[in-house]
Scaffold this active site. Structure first.
Site, PDB file in Angstrom:
ATOM      1  N   ASP A 143       0.885  -1.355   0.068  1.00  0.00           N
ATOM      2  CA  ASP A 143       0.106  -0.128   0.052  1.00  0.00           C
ATOM      3  C   ASP A 143       0.887   1.409  -0.053  1.00  0.00           C
ATOM      4  OD1 ASP A 143      -2.128   2.000   0.277  1.00  0.00           O
ATOM      5  OD2 ASP A 143      -2.853   0.896   2.233  1.00  0.00           O
ATOM      6  N   GLY A 146      -5.195   3.547  -7.763  1.00  0.00           N
ATOM      7  CA  GLY A 146      -5.323   3.627  -9.343  1.00  0.00           C
ATOM      8  C   GLY A 146      -4.707   4.954  -9.885  1.00  0.00           C
ATOM      9  N   ASP A 157     -10.512   4.019  -1.555  1.00  0.00           N
ATOM     10  CA  ASP A 157     -11.110   3.084  -0.557  1.00  0.00           C
ATOM     11  C   ASP A 157     -12.652   3.065  -0.475  1.00  0.00           C
ATOM     12  OD1 ASP A 157      -8.608   2.855   0.321  1.00  0.00           O
ATOM     13  OD2 ASP A 157      -8.955   3.122   2.267  1.00  0.00           O
TER      14      ASP A 157
HETATM   15  C1  GLA Z   1      -5.378   2.195   2.745  1.00  0.00           C
HETATM   16  C2  GLA Z   1      -5.957   1.161   1.840  1.00  0.00           C
HETATM   17  C3  GLA Z   1      -7.043   0.423   2.634  1.00  0.00           C
HETATM   18  C4  GLA Z   1      -6.488  -0.251   3.983  1.00  0.00           C
HETATM   19  C5  GLA Z   1      -5.871   0.687   4.752  1.00  0.00           C
HETATM   20  C6  GLA Z   1      -5.232   0.470   5.941  1.00  0.00           C
HETATM   21  O1  GLA Z   1      -6.600   3.162   2.979  1.00  0.00           O
HETATM   22  O2  GLA Z   1      -6.522   1.563   0.668  1.00  0.00           O
HETATM   23  O3  GLA Z   1      -7.343  -0.839   1.844  1.00  0.00           O
HETATM   24  O4  GLA Z   1      -5.432  -0.818   3.525  1.00  0.00           O
HETATM   25  O5  GLA Z   1      -4.978   1.632   3.813  1.00  0.00           O
HETATM   26  O6  GLA Z   1      -4.538   1.430   6.576  1.00  0.00           O
END
Ligand code: GLA
Length: 511
Positions: free
Chosen positions: A275, A314, A335
């Protein structure tokens, strides 16, 4: 004899030094200069910290503010002599982020107040002196030349499993992961194809003296946990960030990519969600491919098949390079939330990305919210149907111990899963959009097709699909309604059905 005069150089000099002394004495009492930290200890033994590294000259304050994964430069300070307002700024991709902090020195403490958004509640904290340099943004490491990471051969169909974030967020722990593995192994999900049990953010503690990543109190034995999940015939996934910190402010893999990949392999990890988050303070969006390539290479070197899932919302047209860095899936959006607005906005916006997905490499419109309570059963059917048409990863995000039979039936509908997992791996496309309704079609192997009639409107609506819209001359031989579990006899020209508000009818044509 020399006469006393205010113009005399000695008097001017003395007055100047006297003024400076007064200023130094008065300002040293509330001078903000120093490295300050406000600690926010968590039950898992870690701490979400805010660092303020400040230099004060007169009434001007410069320096940096670090809030978990975000590193801001102070671009403006106003107020004084006691209370100051500091404005911090950082680039996040092509956007500038700002924060405002009110700070005041009280003895040996720095009293700090901020709001996450201008309209949200005031957060107050007390910062204490921290060792110089602690909490500072690490140096930017050089990036490798681009090359194509060899394919790991995984994810020939979109990954299926469960992920902790949507329901548990920072409350995920070892017992919860074991319980989800138990549930998948006993409630029909395993037979339906769900395989990965994935731990998202907040499992990390920090690093040992050798730089090895160590889990926090919630995960006392990662290897034991992986063994347990494997003993259920399932696989286990983990989460990290290419940045120094994850989104939730936990330890990331920055500068430890190979070391972490080896640790995951030694624990028996089968899946990594990686991430972007804290990497945004060090790198631009244009650097993403090289940054993700680093971990792609590291996973291959670690000597265990580990599915590689990219999560950078994305940005930077990841679908054009995700496979080149060894990615098996890449997030295509920000998200998801457990609401019709969020889910439908994301799901119906994926049409143009269809050409980029293929076996081994999938578009990922984020994890499922099915069963989390924010949508109706019809809306969750839309969620499942859309994700299946998109050939999206199916990662359940609910508490699998307390699912209603209706939710379990949505998640384990084998006909719908069959659409998602079709081995040709060609995502569906929108073929019509009459008003609030949408018609999507996905080519399936064996010259079959899945056709979905979606009603995004607030009232039931009759939706018609003409066989000519699907590029076929006459009624397909055989059809099945995959939510009603019924075979259908199709009229010769077109098919019309009444679809509930925020609902869907999904057909498989050419049985
Ligand atoms: C980001 C990701 C989520 C999740 C959080 C965790 O927002 O996009 O899917 O993994 O971090 O902190």
């Amino acid at each position: 004899m020399k006469r006393f005069s205010f113009e005399s150089p000695t008097v001017i000099r003395t007055a100047f030094f006297f003024a400076l002394l007064c200023f130094a004495i008065s300002s040293s009492a509330n001078d903000l200069t120093g490295n300050w930290v406000a600690r926010n200890p968590q039950p898992d033994g870690t701490s979400r910290d805010t660092y303020l590294d400040l230099q004060q000259v007169g009434s001007r304050i410069t320096g940096h503010i670090r809030v978990t994964q975000f590193y801001y430069s102070i671009v403006e300070s106003t107020g004084g002599p006691d209370t100051f307002i500091l404005t911090g700024s950082m680039m996040d991709g092509h956007n500038e982020r700002h924060v405002k902090y009110e700070v005041k020195r009280v003895g040996d403490e720095l009293h700090v107040a901020t709001r996450r958004r201008p309209d949200s509640e005031l957060i107050e904290m007390v910062a204490h002196p921290a060792p110089a340099g602690e909490g500072r943004l690490p140096a930017r490491l050089p990036l490798p030349e681009l090359h194509d990471v060899p394919n790991n051969g995984l994810a020939q169909t979109p990954p299926m499993g469960w992920n902790s974030w949507n329901k548990f967020a920072e409350r995920v722990d070892d017992p919860a992961v074991r319980a989800m593995a138990d549930a998948i192994a006993s409630n029909g999900m395993k037979e339906a194809g769900y395989q990965y049990v994935n731990i998202d953010d907040t499992w990390q503690f920090g690093r040992d003296a050798k730089g090895n990543i160590i889990p926090n109190k919630k995960f006392p034995d990662m290897k034991g946990l992986a063994d347990y999940v494997h003993s259920k015939g399932l696989r286990i996934g983990i989460y990290s960030s290419p940045g120094p910190k994850t989104c939730a402010g936990y330890e990331g893999s920055y500068g430890h990519e190979e070391q972490d990949a080896k640790t995951y392999a030694a624990w028996g990890i089968d899946y990594l969600k990686y991430d972007w988050c804290g990497a945004r303070s060090l790198y631009a969006d244009e650097d993403m491919q090289a940054v993700y390539q680093k971990m792609g290479d590291a996973l291959l070197k670690a000597g265990r098949p580990i599915l590689y899932s990219l999560c950078q919302y994305g940005r930077a047209e990841v679908w054009t390079w995700g496979a080149k860095v060894g990615g098996n899936a890449w997030r295509t959006t920000g998200d998801i939330r457990d609401s019709w607005e969020s889910m439908s906005k994301i799901g119906f916006a994926q049409d143009a990305l269809a050409p980029f997905a293929r076996p081994g490499h999938w578009n990922d419109p984020d994890m499922l919210e099915i069963g989390n309570g924010g949508m109706t059963e019809d809306e969750y059917k839309v969620h499942m149907t859309l994700w299946a048409l998109l050939a999206a990863p199916l990662l359940a995000g609910n508490d699998l111990r307390e699912m209603s039979p209706a939710i379990a039936a949505i998640l384990t509908n084998s006909d719908v899963i069959g659409v998602d997992q079709d081995k040709e791996g060609k995502p569906g496309r929108r073929i019509g959009k009459p008003g609030d309704q949408e018609i999507w079609a996905r080519p399936l192997s064996g010259r079959k097709q899945a056709v979905a009639l979606f009603n995004r409107g607030a009232e039931p609506a009759a939706i018609t699909v003409r066989w000519s819209d699907l590029g076929v001359k006459s009624a397909p031989a055989g059809a099945r309604d995959l939510w009603a579990h019924k075979d259908l006899n199709l009229p010769s020209q077109e098919y019309t059905a009444t679809v509930p508000a925020h609902g869907v009818i999904l057909l498989r044509l050419g049985n």
